[in-house]
Scaffold this active site. Structure first.
Site, mmCIF file in Angstrom:
data_model
loop_
_atom_site.group_PDB
_atom_site.id
_atom_site.type_symbol
_atom_site.label_atom_id
_atom_site.label_comp_id
_atom_site.label_asym_id
_atom_site.label_seq_id
_atom_site.Cartn_x
_atom_site.Cartn_y
_atom_site.Cartn_z
ATOM 1 N N TRP A 1 7.316 24.466 -21.052
ATOM 2 C CA TRP A 1 7.857 24.876 -22.349
ATOM 3 C C TRP A 1 8.898 23.872 -22.851
ATOM 4 C CZ3 TRP A 1 12.638 25.981 -24.368
ATOM 5 C CH2 TRP A 1 12.648 26.597 -25.625
ATOM 6 N N HIS A 2 9.658 23.318 -21.928
ATOM 7 C CA HIS A 2 10.749 22.443 -22.352
ATOM 8 C C HIS A 2 10.291 21.114 -22.907
ATOM 9 C CE1 HIS A 2 13.489 25.281 -20.465
ATOM 10 N NE2 HIS A 2 14.397 24.736 -21.230
ATOM 11 N N GLY A 3 9.098 20.707 -22.590
ATOM 12 C CA GLY A 3 8.663 19.467 -23.190
ATOM 13 C C GLY A 3 7.388 18.964 -22.568
#
Lengths: 477, 592
Positions: free
Chosen positions: A325-327
Site C-alpha cells: 500500500w505504501h508504494g
C-alpha cells in the site's frame, strides 16, 4: 495544494471558512465544501479531478447495488442476494483496479520484464495523488453497504462530499463513511469545536513546519548524498532523526486534517496515539496510522482468503498488503514483511510471556525495530538500502565516526531535544493537570492559547522559506 | 482470537435494523452502561452537541488480534470527542429523567431540588467559563490568522530580490488552457510564495531562527548542505598520479612560433614569479602541493556555505574522483576527435576554500588539489594547466571574492597568465589594462548562506581590468545563430550590486566571439563554466580570435565546431565543482 503552504493557509482556507460560515443551511455548507474540495484537489493538476469524479459516480451506484433493497430488508433475508454479491465484486474489482492501474502498473510491468526477460511496454502512468487514501475510503463504504453497516447514500452530492472532503482527501486519516455519515446531514459547529479544531490545526502546522521540516533538512544532509560514505554513527544519527521526522510530518498532517474537520463540524477518528511510547512492535501499530491498520483489520481479515484459520498466514497477507500500500517499490514490501515478521514473533511468544520481559529491554527492542524499519522505508533504491544496512553495523568501511555527526547534533541540539520530548503525550499531562480545579483549567487554557498564537506566527514566518516541502505521505497517496 | 465473519454480520444487521444506539465497543445497550467513565466527569459537561447526535458507531469492533490495532485502546480511549459524546448522552439521559421528579414526596423533592439547583449553578458557571475560554482562544487565533491573511493579500509584494540577484516570480495571466495544464496554478503558487510582502525581513528572521536550533560546535555550525567527502578511491587516484605523468606535447607548428618567446618576456616584465623556460612541455605531476596557511577564523555553516567570522563565504568542496575521471574521459575523447592539430588544455580552478579555509575546518572539505591531480592523472594527450600553484602564490592579493562564489577578476588574470605561459602565447601585463574598481560588493554568497548577516555586513571591493587594445565582440546563441555585436564588458554601473561578476559578457547562455588585433595565427576556444567568463579579457593580447562556449548550454558538436572555426587551442576552464560534479555531464551534449 499542501496544507503547510502560504497559499493554502492564507488564501484558500480563509475563503473557504468565509463562505462556509456565510451560508446558513447545512445543504449550502455542504455545497461550499464540495466546491472548495474539488478546487483543492484540482489545484496543480486539474485532470486528476476526473478520476475522483469517476470513482464517486461508479461507487455511488455500486454502494446502492451492494446494499439490500427495502423489500429484502423487510423479508429479513439472511443471505445476501446474487445481485448484491455481484455489486460487491464489481466494487472490489473497480476500486482495487483503480489503485492497481494508477499506482502499480509501472512497477508490475517493470518487474515482469525483469524477471521473465519480457519486453512489455512499460506504461507511463504517473500516480494520481491521494488515490490510495480515497479509494480505500470508498471501498470501505461499498463493503459497509454490503455488510449493512451503513445505509447507502442515495444523494450523490453527499457521497461526493464524503469522498472529496479536502481535510482528509490526500493523506488521510482514512475516514469511514459511518464516522461522518450522520454529520453530513446533521452537524453544528459549536464554539468549542471551532476553537479546539483551530488549536489542533495550529499544532499540526507547527509539528510540520518547525519540527519535521527542520529535522528533514538534517536527514537530507546525510542521506541525501551517498549513503555508502556515511560512518556508523552518522548512519544511526540520520535514521533516528528520520524516524522522528516521519512521525511529526505524518501526525502533523493528521492533526491539521482532524483540526480542520472539527472547524467544519466533522469529527474524524484519531490517527496517531504517541506511537513511540509503545512497548512492542504490535503495540506500535496500534498507535501508528491507526486508520490504515484498522482498515486492514476490518476489511481484509473477514475475507475468507485472508481470514484463514492459520493466523500466521493472515498476518503475512496483512503485512504484505500494508507494505504494498505504501508504494510501488520493493523496499516497501520488504518493510511491510519486516514488521509482519516481528509481529509474528511477538504473537508466537505470546502476550503473557512478552510481559515478563523487562520493560527496558522491550522498549529498546521495539525502538530498534522501528528505527531500522524506517531506514528500510527511506531507501527505495535497493543498492542504497544494502549500503545503509551495512553501514549500521561495524562492517561499515567508513569507520565509527567522523565527528561531523557530533557537530550536527550539537548544532541542532535544541531541535533534537524538542523533537524527542514532543513524542511524549505532553498535552495529556497538561490536560490532566488542568482538571485539578477551575482555576488551573483557566490558566492552562489561556496559556495554551498564547502558545498556539506563538506557534501560528512562527510557523507562518517559517513558511516563507519552506515552499516546497510537501508532506511525505503525499507520495503514498 | 478468530472470529466468524458471519457472527459479525448478524450482529451488525441487528444494529442496523434495530436502529438502536450502539456504543463504541459494538454492543447495543443502555447509554448508562456504556460509558466506563464517571458520568459526572466534568469533561462531559461542556458540550451542547449531546442532544443532537444519536451515537451510531457500528464501525468499531472488538477484534483484538496480534498485529492489528485494538479499537478499544487505539480509538476509544484516545478519541476524546467520542468519549465526550458518550458522557453527554449519559447526561442528557439524566436530564430527561428530571421531569419525573414531581411524583416523589414533597420533602425530598425540595432537598433534591436544592441539590439539583446547586449542581446546575456549578454547571452553568463552569459552562460559561468554558465558553469564554473557547471564545478567547478563537478570538486570539482568528485575529492573528485574519491579520496574516490581510497582510498576505494586501501587503505590497516585492518584484525583485536584489540580494539574490533575480527577479521574483510574476503573477501569471489566467487562461483556461494554462489552468487545465496545471501551469497557472503552479505559477500562481510560486508567485504567491516568492513575493511575500517584506520577504527579505522574514528571510533574515528565519536565518536567525535556524541558528538557534542548537549550539555552536567549536565555532562551526552546519545548517545547510553537508559536504560528503569522497574518499572512495583516493588510494588508486594518488597511485595514478605517481605512476603516469601526463606527457602531452604542445603543438607549436603554427604560423608564429615566435610567440612563446614574447610570452616569456611579457610574463616576466609583468612581474610574474614564474621563471620556467620550458613552455613546450606541460607540467607533469612531479610537483608538490603548495602550502598555504589560511588565517584562523571562527565560522558557521549557513545555508549551503561556511561563513567565517570576517564575512567570508566558502563553498565546501565535496569532490568526486569518479566525477573527475568522467571529466577527463570527455576531454580525452574530444582530443582524439580533433587530433594533433589542436592543443587541448584542462584548466581546473580551485575555489577559495583551498586557500582561505581555516585549518580547523579542513576536515569538512575534500582536497581540490587531490581532485585536480586525479583528473590530470587520467588525461591522455590533454595538457593540464596548474592554476592551483599559480594562484597559491598570490593568496595575499584579492584573488577570490569573499562574498561571491567566483574568483575576483585578478584571480582569473593570474590563472590566464599561467595558461598563456603553458600555451606559449603573449600575455599583457596588468599595467596595460584600465582597472575599474567599485566598493560595496555583496555577491551570491549572501543568498547561498540563506541571507547571513555577516556576509551582508562585510561588503568588499570588486576590481576588473579593461583591455586597451583593439578588438571586436559578437554574440551567438547556443545553436550558433548570430545575435548581435556588442561590447565584451558591460557597464558595471548598470548592474545590481550583487551581480557585478556579470560585467563579463553578462550571461552564461551565450556564445562569445572576439576578434583581436593580435595577429599570431592562434585561435582559442574556451569551454567553460562561469569561472571562464573572467578570463576572456585577459586573452585579447594573446590570440587572434577567441571563441567561448558554456559547457552547460552549448548545443553543437564541439569537435565539428573546432574544425569549422579553425581553432588551434582549446582550453576547458572551470572551477573544481563543475569539473567533478553534475555540470561535467553536460559535456556529453557536445562531445559525442
Amino acid at each position: 495544494m499542501i496544507f503547510s503552504s502560504l497559499v493554502f493557509l492564507y488564501l484558500f482556507l480563509p475563503l473557504c471558512l468565509l463562505f462556509y460560515f456565510l451560508v446558513k443551511s447545512t445543504k449550502g455548507k455542504n455545497g461550499v465544501l464540495i466546491v472548495f474540495s474539488l478546487l483543492f484537489y484540482s489545484w496543480g493538476e486539474p485532470v486528476r479531478i476526473l478520476f475522483l469524479l469517476l470513482s464517486a459516480v461508479v461507487n455511488y451506484f455500486l454502494g446502492i447495488g451492494a446494499a439490500p433493497t427495502r423489500e429484502e430488508l423487510k423479508r429479513g433475508d439472511d443471505t445476501p442476494s446474487v445481485r448484491r454479491k455481484v455489486f460487491l465484486a464489481l466494487g472490489l474489482v473497480f476500486n482495487i483496479g483503480m489503485i492497481g492501474v494508477f499506482k502499480y502498473s509501472k512497477f508490475i510491468v517493470t518487474n515482469i520484464n525483469g524477471i521473465f526477460g519480457a519486453s512489455l511496454p512499460v506504461p507511463n502512468i504517473e500516480p494520481v495523488i491521494g488515490i490510495s487514501f480515497y479509494t480505500f475510503q470508498i471501498l470501505s463504504y461499498v463493503v459497509d453497504c454490503y455488510w449493512e453497516k451503513v445505509e447507502p447514500q442515495r444523494k450523490f452530492t453527499k457521497l461526493l462530499l464524503y469522498i472529496s472532503l479536502f481535510p482528509q482527501l490526500i493523506a488521510g486519516p482514512i475516514v469511514r463513511y459511518s464516522t461522518i455519515a450522520d454529520e453530513i446531514d446533521n452537524r453544528r459547529v459549536t464554539l468549542s469545536d471551532f476553537s479546539e479544531g483551530f488549536s489542533r490545526l495550529v499544532l499540526g502546522l507547527a509539528k510540520k513546519v518547525i519540527l519535521a521540516d527542520n529535522l528533514f533538512n538534517i536527514v537530507d544532509q546525510f542521506f541525501g548524498k551517498d549513503v555508502g560514505a556515511l560512518t556508523m554513527a552518522g548512519t544511526w544519527y540520520s535514521v533516528i532523526l528520520y524516524s522522528l521526522y516521519i512521525y511529526f510530518d505524518f501526525s502533523g498532517y493528521s492533526d491539521m486534517a482532524i483540526g480542520m474537520g472539527r472547524m467544519f463540524g466533522f469529527h474524524f477518528n484519531e490517527n496517531f496515539n504517541h506511537p513511540y511510547l509503545c512497548k512492542d512492535v504490535t503495540e506500535f501499530w496500534q498507535r501508528w496510522h491507526i486508520s490504515l491498520g484498522s482498515f486492514f483489520r476490518d476489511y481484509l481479515l473477514p475475507i475468507p482468503v485472508f481470514g484463514v484459520r492459520n493466523k500466521y498466514t493472515s498476518l503475512f497477507l496483512v503485512w504484505l498488503c500494508t507494505g504494498i500500500w505504501h508504494g510501488a517499490n520493493w523496499n516497501y514490501i520488504i518493510w511491510g514483511l519486516y514488521y509482519g515478521a516481528f509481529i509474528m514473533l511477538e504473537t508466537a511468544i505470546g502476550k503473557k510471556r512478552m510481559a515478563k520481559i523487562p520493560i527496558v529491554i522491550r522498549h529498546i527492542y521495539s525502538k530498534l525495530v522501528i528505527i531500522v524499519g524506517f531506514g528500510i522505508f527511506y531507501f527505495e533504491d535497493l543498492g542504497d538500502l544494502g549500503k545503509f544496512l551495512r553501514n549500521l553495523t561495524p562492517a561499515n568501511p567508513n569507520g565509527f565516526s567522523s565527528g561531523i555527526e557530533a557537530m550536527s547534533l550539537v548544532n541542532n541540539l535544541f531541535l533534537v531535544i524538542a523533537a524527542i520530548i514532543c513524542t511524549f503525550p505532553l498535552l495529556n499531562l497538561v490536560k490532566k493537570f488542568s482538571l485539578r480545579s477551575q482555576n488551573t483549567k483557566a490558566v492552562v487554557s489561556v496559556a495554551g492559547t498564547l502558545v498556539s498564537a506563538g506557534l501560528l506566527v512562527l510557523s507562518s514566518i517559517l513558511l516563507v522559506n519552506a515552499t516546497a516541502n510537501a508532506f511525505l505521505y503525499y507520495k503514498f497517496g | 482470537m478468530q472470529r466468524d465473519p458471519r457472527d459479525l454480520r448478524l450482529q451488525q444487521r441487528a444494529q442496523y435494523q434495530g436502529g438502536r444506539p450502539v456504543n463504541s465497543a459494538g454492543q447495543p445497550g443502555q447509554p448508562g452502561q456504556r460509558n466506563p467513565r464517571d458520568p459526572r466527569d466534568p469533561r462531559g459537561i461542556r458540550d451542547p452537541r449531546a442532544q443532537q447526535r444519536p451515537v451510531q458507531r457500528p464501525d468499531a469492533r472488538p477484534v483484538n488480534r496480534a498485529g492489528q490495532p485494538n479499537p478499544n485502546r487505539g480509538q476509544v480511549r484516545q478519541d476524546a470527542s467520542r468519549s465526550l459524546r458518550n458522557v453527554e448522552q449519559v447526561k442528557s439521559a439524566a436530564q430527561k429523567s428530571a421531569p419525573k421528579m414531581p411524583q416523589r414526596p414533597p420533602v425530598r423533592q425540595t432537598e433534591e431540588q436544592r441539590l439539583a439547583e446547586h449542581k446546575k449553578k456549578i454547571i452553568s458557571s463552569s459552562r460559561k467559563r468554558e465558553h469564554s475560554l473557547c471564545a478567547f482562544n478563537t478570538a486570539v487565533l482568528l485575529t492573528i490568522f485574519g491579520f496574516i491573511t490581510l497582510f498576505m493579500t494586501f501587503g505590497k509584494r516585492p518584484n525583485a530580490a536584489l540580494e539574490e540577484n533575480r527577479d521574483l516570480a510574476k503573477m501569471p495571466t489566467f487562461s483556461w488552457k494554462s489552468y487545465f495544464s496545471g501551469e497557472f496554478t503552479s505559477a500562481f503558487a510560486e508567485f504567491y510564495n516568492d513575493t511575500v510582502p517584506m520577504r527579505s525581513t522574514f528571510k533574515t528572521i528565519i536565518s536567525e531562527f535556524d541558528a538557534k536550533l542548537g549550539l555552536s560546535y567549536g565555532g562551526a555550525e552546519i545548517h545547510g548542505d553537508l559536504p560528503i567527502i569522497d574518499n572512495g578511491d583516493k588510494d588508486t587516484a594518488s597511485g595514478n598520479t605517481s605512476k603516469i605523468p601526463p606527457t602531452a606535447n604542445l603543438i607549436t607548428s603554427h604560423e608564429s612560433t615566435k610567440a612563446p618567446q614574447s610570452t616569456q618576456s611579457t610574463a616576466q616584465s609583468s612581474g610574474s614569479t614564474e621563471s620556467t623556460t620550458e613552455s613546450s612541455s606541460a607540467e607533469s605531476s612531479s610537483h608538490e602541493q603548495p602550502e598555504v596557511n589560511a588565517p584562523d577564523h571562527g565560522g558557521e555553516m549557513s545555508g549551503t556555505v561556511l561563513v567565517l567570522d570576517d564575512g567570508t563565504g566558502i563553498s565546501l568542496f565535496g569532490g568526486s574522483f569518479k566525477g573527475g575521471e568522467f571529466y577527463a574521459g570527455m576531454l580525452n575523447k574530444y582530443k582524439q576527435q580533433v587530433g594533433d592539430d589542436v592543443n587541448v588544455y584542462s584548466m581546473v580552478a580551485p575555489t577559495s576554500g583551498s586557500f582561505y579555509l581555516p585549518a580547523k575546518f579542513k576536515g569538512y572539505m575534500a582536497s581540490e588539489w587531490d581532485n585536480i591531480e586525479n583528473i590530470n592523472s587520467f588525461l591522455d594527450g590533454v595538457i593540464p594547466v596548474d592554476v592551483y600553484t599559480a594562484l597559491s602564490k598570490h593568496v595575499d592579493e584579492h584573488i577570490y571574492s569573499r562574498t561571491d562564489h567566483h574568483w575576483q577578476p585578478l584571480g582569473a588574470y593570474y590563472a590566464a597568465q599561467e595558461f598563456a605561459r603553458v600555451a606559449g602565447v603573449p600575455f599583457a601585463p596588468l599595467s596595460d589594462y584600465e582597472a575599474v574598481s567599485r566598493d560595496g560588493y555583496v555577491g551570491t554568497m549572501y543568498m547561498f548562506s540563506d541571507w547571513n548577516k555577516k556576509i551582508r555586513d562585510n561588503p568588499e571591493n570588486f576590481t576588473y581590468y579593461k583591455p586597451q587594445n583593439v578588438y571586436e565582440t559578437e554574440y551567438y546563441d547556443n545553436n550558433m545563430n548570430f545575435k548581435y555585436k556588442s561590447s565584451l564588458l558591460l557597464n558595471i554601473d548598470n548592474l545590481a550590486t550583487s551581480s557585478w561578476y556579470l560585467v563579463f559578457i553578462g550571461t552564461d547562455e551565450i556564445v562569445t566571439h572576439v576578434t583581436t588585433d593580435c595577429k599570431n595565427g592562434r585561435k582559442l576556444l574556451i569551454v567553460k563554466d562561469s569561472y571562464g567568463n573572467a578570463t576572456i579579457p585577459c586573452y585579447t593580447n594573446s590570440f587572434e580570435e577567441i571563441w567561448m562556449v558554456d559547457m552547460r548550454y552549448f548545443q553543437e558538436n564541439l569537435a565539428d565546431f573546432t574544425k569549422e572555426k579553425g581553432i588551434t587551442d582549446t582550453v576547458f576552464t572551470m572551477c573544481s565543482f563543475s569539473a567533478v560534479g553534475g555540470n561535467a555531464t553536460d559535456l556529453k551534449n557536445m562531445i559525442y
